[in-house]
Design a protein around this motif. Structure first.
Motif, PDB file in Angstrom:
ATOM      1  N   LEU A 155     -23.442 -20.588  -4.212  1.00  0.00           N
ATOM      2  CA  LEU A 155     -22.761 -19.332  -4.263  1.00  0.00           C
ATOM      3  C   LEU A 155     -21.652 -18.729  -4.631  1.00  0.00           C
ATOM      4  N   PRO A 156     -21.100 -18.141  -6.038  1.00  0.00           N
ATOM      5  CA  PRO A 156     -19.423 -17.910  -5.915  1.00  0.00           C
ATOM      6  C   PRO A 156     -18.969 -17.831  -4.535  1.00  0.00           C
ATOM      7  N   PHE A 157     -16.979 -17.836  -4.408  1.00  0.00           N
ATOM      8  CA  PHE A 157     -17.327 -17.555  -3.476  1.00  0.00           C
ATOM      9  C   PHE A 157     -15.990 -15.881  -3.252  1.00  0.00           C
ATOM     10  N   VAL A 158     -16.164 -15.450  -2.524  1.00  0.00           N
ATOM     11  CA  VAL A 158     -15.266 -14.036  -3.112  1.00  0.00           C
ATOM     12  C   VAL A 158     -13.798 -14.091  -1.866  1.00  0.00           C
ATOM     13  N   LEU A 159     -13.140 -13.987  -2.264  1.00  0.00           N
ATOM     14  CA  LEU A 159     -12.105 -14.230  -0.618  1.00  0.00           C
ATOM     15  C   LEU A 159     -11.246 -12.720  -0.726  1.00  0.00           C
ATOM     16  N   HIS A 160     -10.921 -12.060  -0.162  1.00  0.00           N
ATOM     17  CA  HIS A 160     -10.417 -10.717   0.059  1.00  0.00           C
ATOM     18  C   HIS A 160      -8.837 -11.521   1.034  1.00  0.00           C
ATOM     19  N   ILE A 161      -7.903 -11.035  -0.171  1.00  0.00           N
ATOM     20  CA  ILE A 161      -6.263 -11.563   0.704  1.00  0.00           C
ATOM     21  C   ILE A 161      -5.772 -10.333   1.018  1.00  0.00           C
ATOM     22  N   GLY A 162      -5.190 -10.407   2.056  1.00  0.00           N
ATOM     23  CA  GLY A 162      -3.587  -8.749   2.362  1.00  0.00           C
ATOM     24  C   GLY A 162      -2.425  -9.869   2.878  1.00  0.00           C
ATOM     25  N   CYS A 163      -1.467  -9.187   2.722  1.00  0.00           N
ATOM     26  CA  CYS A 163      -0.005  -9.379   3.552  1.00  0.00           C
ATOM     27  C   CYS A 163       0.191  -7.949   3.671  1.00  0.00           C
ATOM     28  N   LEU A 164       1.157  -8.370   5.038  1.00  0.00           N
ATOM     29  CA  LEU A 164       1.448  -6.489   5.134  1.00  0.00           C
ATOM     30  C   LEU A 164       2.444  -6.873   5.796  1.00  0.00           C
ATOM     31  N   TYR A 165       3.596  -6.236   6.087  1.00  0.00           N
ATOM     32  CA  TYR A 165       4.916  -6.054   6.933  1.00  0.00           C
ATOM     33  C   TYR A 165       5.086  -5.315   7.638  1.00  0.00           C
ATOM     34  N   LEU A 166       4.978  -5.420   9.045  1.00  0.00           N
ATOM     35  CA  LEU A 166       5.135  -4.038   9.864  1.00  0.00           C
ATOM     36  C   LEU A 166       5.423  -4.038  11.046  1.00  0.00           C
ATOM     37  N   CYS A 167       6.385  -3.200  10.617  1.00  0.00           N
ATOM     38  CA  CYS A 167       8.060  -2.831  11.437  1.00  0.00           C
ATOM     39  C   CYS A 167       8.649  -1.316  12.279  1.00  0.00           C
ATOM     40  N   GLU A 168       8.788  -1.574  13.095  1.00  0.00           N
ATOM     41  CA  GLU A 168      10.065  -0.196  13.359  1.00  0.00           C
ATOM     42  C   GLU A 168      11.059   0.362  11.949  1.00  0.00           C
ATOM     43  N   GLN A 169      10.972   1.598  11.478  1.00  0.00           N
ATOM     44  CA  GLN A 169      10.965   2.326   9.971  1.00  0.00           C
ATOM     45  C   GLN A 169      12.385   3.264  10.729  1.00  0.00           C
ATOM     46  N   ASN A 170      13.253   3.336  10.274  1.00  0.00           N
ATOM     47  CA  ASN A 170      14.497   4.435  10.660  1.00  0.00           C
ATOM     48  C   ASN A 170      14.040   5.821  10.862  1.00  0.00           C
TER      49      ASN A 170
END
Length: 254
Positions: free
Chosen positions: A108-123
């Protein structure tokens, strides 16, 4: 095997020359960065050679009332088949792509979903809780640092992933727990910072090997060790019915 480099770089505006020199000396398949602090005036070509295709989501400083911080980036080797996933972006600072990796004949072919997140308090703008909730909703429909230092992660005796425990339960903790349970995700990073804490998390529904990168692309921040992640692509025979794809979701949060 897919090799992924991840780092919270704490700003690249003054480090472009050093960063580009280092990335040209190494051969990562995928590079993910959080806290890039980049602006429109910094071009992708100042950071990467033509070996990589780059996706960025820079912070909107006007809307959040800040002058620095934030920003996420994904760079992937140009010879890999990649599809941008803007429909999966949330109101938090996140970016998503999908890779389809060819398989050997008869598997089977391989599907890779990639996410990158930065989460913080904002002014200004949305609250931390709202950002996290909106992000969780997007991940659930689609399937670096949450800055939740009060979550403790413990190694499992019979698995590669870690399990969370909460000193107190609040709305943010519930969102994290729901996200993991409903999406079948586990957290794999156990590379601690100088305070023995984990701010950078690696979630996946498949097995991921995470190690400390001894050759960071830019100087490490003491709170955010640079990470190397490896995903082994195991050949599987195609099914006789259904969709002949293997799908793995992996995302890095800081």
């Amino acid at each position: 095997m897919v090799n992924i480099y991840y780092q919270n770089v704490r700003g690249l505006r003054t480090k472009t020359v050093l960063f580009k020199r280092n990335i040209q000396l190494l051969n990562y398949d995928i590079v993910l960065l959080t806290e890039t602090w980049l602006l429109d005036g910094v071009n992708n070509e100042e950071l990467f050679s033509d070996r990589y295709t780059v996706w960025r989501r820079d912070r909107d400083y006007l809307s959040v009332g800040q002058s620095r911080g934030g920003g996420v980036l994904i760079a992937i080797r140009c010879d890999l088949a990649v599809q941008a996933r803007p429909e999966w972006h949330s109101t938090a600072e996140d970016i998503w792509v999908s890779l389809k990796i060819g398989a050997k004949k008869g598997s089977l072919p391989f599907v890779l979903h990639i996410g990158c997140l930065y989460l913080c308090e904002q002014n200004q703008g949305l609250s931390f809780t709202s950002q996290l909730s909106n992000y969780a909703d997007k991940v659930l429909s689609a399937s670096g640092d949450f800055n939740l230092s009060d979550i403790s992660w413990s190694s499992s005796s019979n698995a590669n992933y870690l399990t969370p425990s909460f000193r107190s339960i609040n709305a943010n903790h519930s969102e994290v727990q729901d996200l993991m349970n409903l999406c079948g995700l586990n957290q794999f990073n156990n590379i601690r910072n100088h305070l023995n804490g984990l701010l950078d998390l690696v979630f996946s529904n498949g097995d991921v090997q995470v190690s400390h990168c001894t050759e960071p692309l830019t100087e490490e921040d003491s709170y955010h060790p640079a990470l190397m992640c490896q995903i082994n692509l195991i050949d599987l025979p195609p099914r006789t019915t259904g969709l002949n794809l293997r799908t793995t979701v992996i995302y890095f949060v800081c």
